[in-house]
Design a protein around this motif. Structure first.
Motif, mmCIF file in Angstrom:
data_model
loop_
_atom_site.group_PDB
_atom_site.id
_atom_site.type_symbol
_atom_site.label_atom_id
_atom_site.label_comp_id
_atom_site.label_asym_id
_atom_site.label_seq_id
_atom_site.Cartn_x
_atom_site.Cartn_y
_atom_site.Cartn_z
ATOM 1 N N ILE A 1 -3.058 18.301 1.442
ATOM 2 C CA ILE A 1 -3.004 16.846 1.494
ATOM 3 C C ILE A 1 -3.752 16.229 0.308
ATOM 4 N N LYS A 2 -4.894 16.797 -0.039
ATOM 5 C CA LYS A 2 -5.733 16.211 -1.092
ATOM 6 C C LYS A 2 -4.993 16.011 -2.413
ATOM 7 N N PRO A 3 -4.270 17.018 -2.932
ATOM 8 C CA PRO A 3 -3.574 16.798 -4.203
ATOM 9 C C PRO A 3 -2.566 15.658 -4.131
ATOM 10 N N ARG A 4 -1.907 15.495 -2.981
ATOM 11 C CA ARG A 4 -0.932 14.411 -2.869
ATOM 12 C C ARG A 4 -1.630 13.055 -2.802
ATOM 13 N N VAL A 5 -2.769 12.995 -2.131
ATOM 14 C CA VAL A 5 -3.543 11.754 -2.087
ATOM 15 C C VAL A 5 -3.982 11.370 -3.497
ATOM 16 N N GLU A 6 -4.455 12.333 -4.261
ATOM 17 C CA GLU A 6 -4.874 12.072 -5.636
ATOM 18 C C GLU A 6 -3.687 11.608 -6.488
ATOM 19 N N GLN A 7 -2.529 12.196 -6.250
ATOM 20 C CA GLN A 7 -1.328 11.794 -6.981
ATOM 21 C C GLN A 7 -0.964 10.348 -6.671
ATOM 22 N N VAL A 8 -1.026 9.976 -5.392
ATOM 23 C CA VAL A 8 -0.727 8.601 -4.992
ATOM 24 C C VAL A 8 -1.684 7.633 -5.683
ATOM 25 N N CYS A 9 -2.967 7.984 -5.717
ATOM 26 C CA CYS A 9 -3.957 7.124 -6.366
ATOM 27 C C CYS A 9 -3.654 6.951 -7.852
ATOM 28 N N ARG A 10 -3.305 8.043 -8.510
ATOM 29 C CA ARG A 10 -2.983 7.955 -9.944
ATOM 30 C C ARG A 10 -1.759 7.068 -10.177
ATOM 31 N N GLU A 11 -0.749 7.233 -9.324
ATOM 32 C CA GLU A 11 0.469 6.434 -9.474
ATOM 33 C C GLU A 11 0.196 4.950 -9.262
ATOM 34 N N LEU A 12 -0.768 4.633 -8.407
ATOM 35 C CA LEU A 12 -1.106 3.243 -8.122
ATOM 36 C C LEU A 12 -2.189 2.706 -9.063
ATOM 37 N N GLY A 13 -2.671 3.554 -9.970
ATOM 38 C CA GLY A 13 -3.696 3.130 -10.912
ATOM 39 C C GLY A 13 -5.060 2.935 -10.283
ATOM 40 N N LEU A 14 -5.357 3.719 -9.248
ATOM 41 C CA LEU A 14 -6.623 3.591 -8.535
ATOM 42 C C LEU A 14 -7.547 4.755 -8.861
ATOM 43 N N GLN A 15 -8.831 4.444 -9.064
ATOM 44 C CA GLN A 15 -9.828 5.475 -9.301
ATOM 45 C C GLN A 15 -10.272 6.062 -7.956
ATOM 46 N N TYR A 16 -10.537 7.359 -7.955
ATOM 47 C CA TYR A 16 -10.928 8.042 -6.717
ATOM 48 C C TYR A 16 -11.963 9.108 -7.031
ATOM 49 N N ALA A 17 -12.668 9.551 -6.006
ATOM 50 C CA ALA A 17 -13.676 10.595 -6.190
ATOM 51 C C ALA A 17 -13.823 11.372 -4.891
ATOM 52 N N THR A 18 -14.017 12.680 -5.011
ATOM 53 C CA THR A 18 -14.295 13.503 -3.840
ATOM 54 C C THR A 18 -15.703 13.196 -3.355
ATOM 55 N N GLU A 19 -15.841 12.972 -2.062
ATOM 56 C CA GLU A 19 -17.141 12.628 -1.512
ATOM 57 C C GLU A 19 -17.995 13.878 -1.311
ATOM 58 N N GLU A 20 -19.219 13.665 -0.861
ATOM 59 C CA GLU A 20 -20.119 14.797 -0.610
ATOM 60 C C GLU A 20 -19.483 15.768 0.368
ATOM 61 N N ASN A 21 -18.807 15.210 1.359
ATOM 62 C CA ASN A 21 -17.966 16.013 2.246
ATOM 63 C C ASN A 21 -16.642 16.222 1.525
ATOM 64 N N GLU A 22 -16.335 17.447 1.124
ATOM 65 C CA GLU A 22 -15.170 17.707 0.291
ATOM 66 C C GLU A 22 -13.855 17.405 0.982
ATOM 67 N N GLY A 23 -13.904 17.173 2.279
ATOM 68 C CA GLY A 23 -12.693 16.831 3.013
ATOM 69 C C GLY A 23 -12.412 15.345 3.039
ATOM 70 N N ARG A 24 -13.146 14.580 2.235
ATOM 71 C CA ARG A 24 -12.977 13.128 2.172
ATOM 72 C C ARG A 24 -12.864 12.676 0.725
ATOM 73 N N ILE A 25 -12.048 11.654 0.512
ATOM 74 C CA ILE A 25 -11.885 11.066 -0.819
ATOM 75 C C ILE A 25 -12.200 9.578 -0.738
ATOM 76 N N TYR A 26 -13.004 9.105 -1.688
ATOM 77 C CA TYR A 26 -13.308 7.686 -1.792
ATOM 78 C C TYR A 26 -12.354 7.064 -2.797
ATOM 79 N N VAL A 27 -11.692 5.976 -2.411
ATOM 80 C CA VAL A 27 -10.730 5.303 -3.284
ATOM 81 C C VAL A 27 -11.178 3.866 -3.505
ATOM 82 N N ASN A 28 -11.321 3.484 -4.770
ATOM 83 C CA ASN A 28 -11.644 2.107 -5.120
ATOM 84 C C ASN A 28 -10.338 1.324 -5.209
#
Length: 236
Positions: free
Chosen positions: A143-170
């Motif tokens: 799931i993570k790679p697809r979430v990152e792909q969606v963020c890139r396509e939408l022009g949104l910055q993201y970062a993996t949180e301290e818990n690697e199973g979570r992503i922070y999206v601005n």
């Protein structure tokens, strides 16, 4: 088809009753059964066509399509069921979405709709629970790679949180710098007011959280099914 892989056998990100887990598994298993029947019908249809029996080929093809529609319906029910269970009020915060148990294709559309909802309601960030891949084959995060792909396509910055199973999206388009966690005050005479404020915030979060869940379910799942219907060779 790889896009329809999900995060593994553990579909829930919280303590859940055996009945709920069994219902989710039941729906996905029914979908897999229909997928198998669909593939069998299409194979037999091709064989009948090759042998010159056009009538039988057409009938078998129609049977395969019917099994495909049933497969889509069971997957729709499973996706909706697990999404509502994992994102129910009190299980996640108003700024969080949990994608456990979703197929990759489902997760993509759910996330896009949730981002759309968040932006329209003035939310400036989103925490996305994607799982660590502990329950996936070879511990690979799907799931993570697809979430990152969606963020890139939408022009949104993201970062993996301290818990690697979570992503922070601005959601503002700015840098993905996570804000510090709020600190709670201490001292005499503050407890009652703080408890009341916390209770009000919790109610507000619950009210906010129920709305996106229902809106995402209504808006996303029909689109997911249309994408699935285009996938002719689906490996469930």
């Amino acid at each position: 088809m790889h896009e329809l892989s999900h995060m593994g056998p553990r579909a829930f990100n919280h303590t859940q009753s055996n009945d709920a887990e069994a219902e989710y598994d039941r729906l996905r298993n029914l979908a897999r059964q229909e997928a198998s029947k669909r593939g069998n019908c299409f194979q037999r249809s091709q064989e009948a066509y090759s042998s010159g029996d056009g009538a039988a080929a057409k009938e078998l093809s129609e049977q395969g399509k019917a099994h495909g529609r049933k497969m889509d319906e069971y997957n729709r029910q499973a996706s909706e069921f697990i999404f509502k269970e994992n994102n129910a009020a009190g299980r996640v915060e108003a700024d969080t979405i949990d994608l456990h148990g979703q197929f990759v294709e489902e997760a993509e559309d759910i996330l896009e709709e949730r981002i759309k909802y968040a932006r329209s309601h003035g939310q400036n960030h989103l925490h996305v629970i994607v799982g660590k891949g502990n329950h996936s084959a070879n511990h690979v995060q799907k799931i993570k790679p697809r979430v990152e792909q969606v963020c890139r396509e939408l022009g949104l910055q993201y970062a993996t949180e301290e818990n690697e199973g979570r992503i922070y999206v601005n959601l503002t388009g700015g840098a993905a710098n996570m804000p510090p966690r709020p600190s709670h005050g201490h001292g005499q005479g503050h407890g009652q007011g703080h408890q009341q404020q916390h209770h009000q915030q919790q109610q507000h979060h619950q009210q906010q959280n129920q709305d996106p869940v229902e809106q995402v379910v209504r808006a996303v799942l029909p689109r997911v099914l249309r994408k699935m219907e285009k996938a002719c060779c689906v490996v469930m």
